[in-house]
Write a protein that holds these residues in place. Structure first.
Motif, mmCIF file in Angstrom:
data_model
loop_
_atom_site.group_PDB
_atom_site.id
_atom_site.type_symbol
_atom_site.label_atom_id
_atom_site.label_comp_id
_atom_site.label_asym_id
_atom_site.label_seq_id
_atom_site.Cartn_x
_atom_site.Cartn_y
_atom_site.Cartn_z
ATOM 1 N N GLU A 49 -3.580 -8.946 5.070
ATOM 2 C CA GLU A 49 -4.931 -9.550 4.335
ATOM 3 C C GLU A 49 -4.472 -9.958 2.865
ATOM 4 N N ARG A 50 -3.998 -8.917 2.280
ATOM 5 C CA ARG A 50 -3.756 -9.330 0.780
ATOM 6 C C ARG A 50 -2.766 -10.530 0.504
ATOM 7 N N ARG A 97 -5.460 -8.237 14.424
ATOM 8 C CA ARG A 97 -5.657 -8.397 12.977
ATOM 9 C C ARG A 97 -4.558 -9.052 12.442
ATOM 10 N N GLN A 101 0.569 -1.468 -0.174
ATOM 11 C CA GLN A 101 0.031 -0.038 0.019
ATOM 12 C C GLN A 101 0.890 1.215 -0.084
ATOM 13 N N ASP A 108 -4.553 -3.760 15.512
ATOM 14 C CA ASP A 108 -3.811 -3.860 14.324
ATOM 15 C C ASP A 108 -3.183 -5.352 14.768
ATOM 16 N N THR A 127 1.083 -3.474 6.734
ATOM 17 C CA THR A 127 0.103 -3.152 7.487
ATOM 18 C C THR A 127 -1.073 -4.222 7.585
ATOM 19 N N ASP A 133 -9.564 -6.580 1.265
ATOM 20 C CA ASP A 133 -9.123 -5.249 2.047
ATOM 21 C C ASP A 133 -10.147 -5.039 3.098
ATOM 22 N N ASN A 134 -9.383 -4.930 4.357
ATOM 23 C CA ASN A 134 -10.231 -4.574 5.662
ATOM 24 C C ASN A 134 -11.298 -5.602 6.151
ATOM 25 N N HIS A 135 -11.053 -7.021 5.743
ATOM 26 C CA HIS A 135 -11.960 -7.899 5.992
ATOM 27 C C HIS A 135 -11.775 -8.077 7.660
ATOM 28 N N LYS A 187 -11.222 -5.383 9.717
ATOM 29 C CA LYS A 187 -11.211 -4.441 10.509
ATOM 30 C C LYS A 187 -12.632 -4.105 11.064
ATOM 31 N N ILE A 238 -3.829 -4.527 6.051
ATOM 32 C CA ILE A 238 -4.275 -4.595 4.734
ATOM 33 C C ILE A 238 -3.671 -5.611 3.923
ATOM 34 N N GLU A 239 -2.127 -5.082 4.250
ATOM 35 C CA GLU A 239 -1.104 -5.901 3.134
ATOM 36 C C GLU A 239 -1.215 -7.332 3.579
#
Length: 412
Positions: free
Chosen positions: A362-363, A382, A274, A379, A357, A369-371, A373, A359-360
């Motif tokens: 998760e990817r 997560r 990101q 964090d 992060t 993204d943000n599944h 959150k 999001i990264e």
């Protein structure tokens, strides 16, 4: 009979990786269960409910859920923890051989045993260590699992898959199993098919993730009931007899080593970053740089064993920062938080070195993204979810192929 929707029960659901992958094809989760025994707050279950709704989701210890509360289903799926599957007998009931309390394999076993309409298909995932644990009887736990499914009337194919070897963005090795109940047409098909062909060309996993065979097929004997296997399996062997690919049908186990045969595109760590949107807390503080470098570097540390002997423990250096032109290393549960660590990912960006992060992460597991959150979820939590999760792309692809096989044989 095109487009029949298959009903799925998802156990040990975490934040829903199996569901995300399967519901891209004609599967519908009709009941799910997620329970974290060690925490008061059920964070993963909260995320699951926020994404998929509360309906038909159970947040209680699966061992305490009566089987008749679980609806009938076509496919049972889940990533069950790798534990000690050994079986204990009681003197007054030599058939009372259920494993230790809290070992979640026996919850799957109980559901399969007690369900009158057994699920026709199983789709399970575990760490590849399962094939060779425990250290004193290599492969015993897997042998117990296979024999218990054999007794329940299932054929099972398995493969250790490293997602990155099939173009996905993370080097994550896991063992995946597909089970077929003896009442299915696919089970009958496997009986008629050359078993090597099934494992290397025609089977569900081989059709999804092509391979080349690398050594002759081996036969492994599962001798006796679960107690005998617990007590005697591979007592003297140093190595597990189970290789990275295999098939159990009618009590006979065939296993071989295969190598990926993939010629598609590859995703790398650099593809999922990101850059430009990352906030300051992910950047590594200058005062911590030295600590990170030390932890990532090669070193020899003197340690003292539990018996009091001194010994030298060596660690090799790690690529630091992480290479952007390769798939990422495996995410582990301790990936989150600022504390310097040997195992957390660190990448170079235009503003200096930084951690990944949420999001990264998760990817890297191919989640949206943000599944994960959600208010009240840190964090660090997560990152923990992603350390426990699976690569959704693997589930999606195997799920698609399994659906094709079912359509071809069951509804032809």
């Amino acid at each position: 009979m095109e487009n029949k929707t298959l009903k799925v029960v998802e156990l040990f659901a975490g934040v829903g990786g199996f569901r995300l992958g399967l519901e891209k094809s004609n599967y519908k989760v009709v009941w799910s269960n997620q329970w974290e025994p060690s925490t008061k707050k059920q964070h993963a279950s909260m995320v699951y409910e926020a994404r998929f709704g509360k309906e038909n989701h159970s947040n209680q210890d699966i061992a305490t859920v009566p089987t008749d509360e679980i609806p009938d289903h076509d496919v049972l799926c889940g990533g069950f923890p790798c534990q000690d599957y050994s079986v204990a007998t009681t003197l007054n009931n030599s058939k009372g051989l259920k494993g230790k309390k809290g070992v979640l394999w026996w919850s799957i076993h109980r559901i399969l045993e007690e369900k009158k309409n057994k699920p026709k298909y199983l789709f399970l995932e575990n760490v590849d260590r399962l094939l060779k644990s425990p250290a004193k009887q290599r492969g015993r736990d897997f042998a117990v699992m296979l024999q218990s499914l054999n007794e329940l009337g299932y054929a099972v194919e398995w493969r250790v898959i490293n997602a990155a070897e099939y173009g996905m963005p993370q080097r994550r090795r896991r063992v995946f199993f597909i089970g077929y109940h003896k009442s299915t047409e696919i089970y009958k098909q496997i009986l008629k098919t050359d078993k090597i062909d099934w494992l290397t060309k025609q089977g569900t996993i081989a059709s999804t993730f092509p391979v080349t065979k690398t050594n002759p097929i081996q036969e492994v004997q599962l001798k006796g009931d679960l107690v005998e296997i617990t007590n005697n399996f591979n007592k003297t062997g140093k190595l597990s007899p189970f290789q990275n690919t295999g098939l159990l049908i009618k009590g006979k186990v065939l296993t071989t080593n295969t190598k990926p045969n993939y010629d598609g595109d590859y995703m790398v760590l650099g593809d999922i970053l990101q850059n430009g949107e990352v906030t300051s807390e992910f950047f590594i503080d200058e005062k911590d740089q030295e600590k990170w470098e030390y932890l990532k570097g090669s070193k020899t540390i003197e340690r003292i064993s539990s018996e009091g002997h001194k010994y030298k423990y060596s660690e090799g250096g790690m690529i630091y920062p992480d290479a952007l032109d390769n798939a990422s290393r495996t995410i582990i549960t301790g990936e989150g938080g600022k504390t310097p660590s040997r195992f957390k990912h660190v990448v170079t960006s235009d503003r200096g070195l930084r951690r990944l992060t949420p999001i990264e992460l998760e990817r890297l597991n191919m989640f949206p993204d943000n599944h994960t959150k959600l208010e009240g979820i840190t964090d660090t939590k997560r990152a923990f979810f992603m350390g426990n999760a699976l690569v959704v792309g693997v589930i999606e692809k195997i799920g698609e192929e399994l659906y094709k096989q079912i359509n071809q044989f069951e509804y032809a």
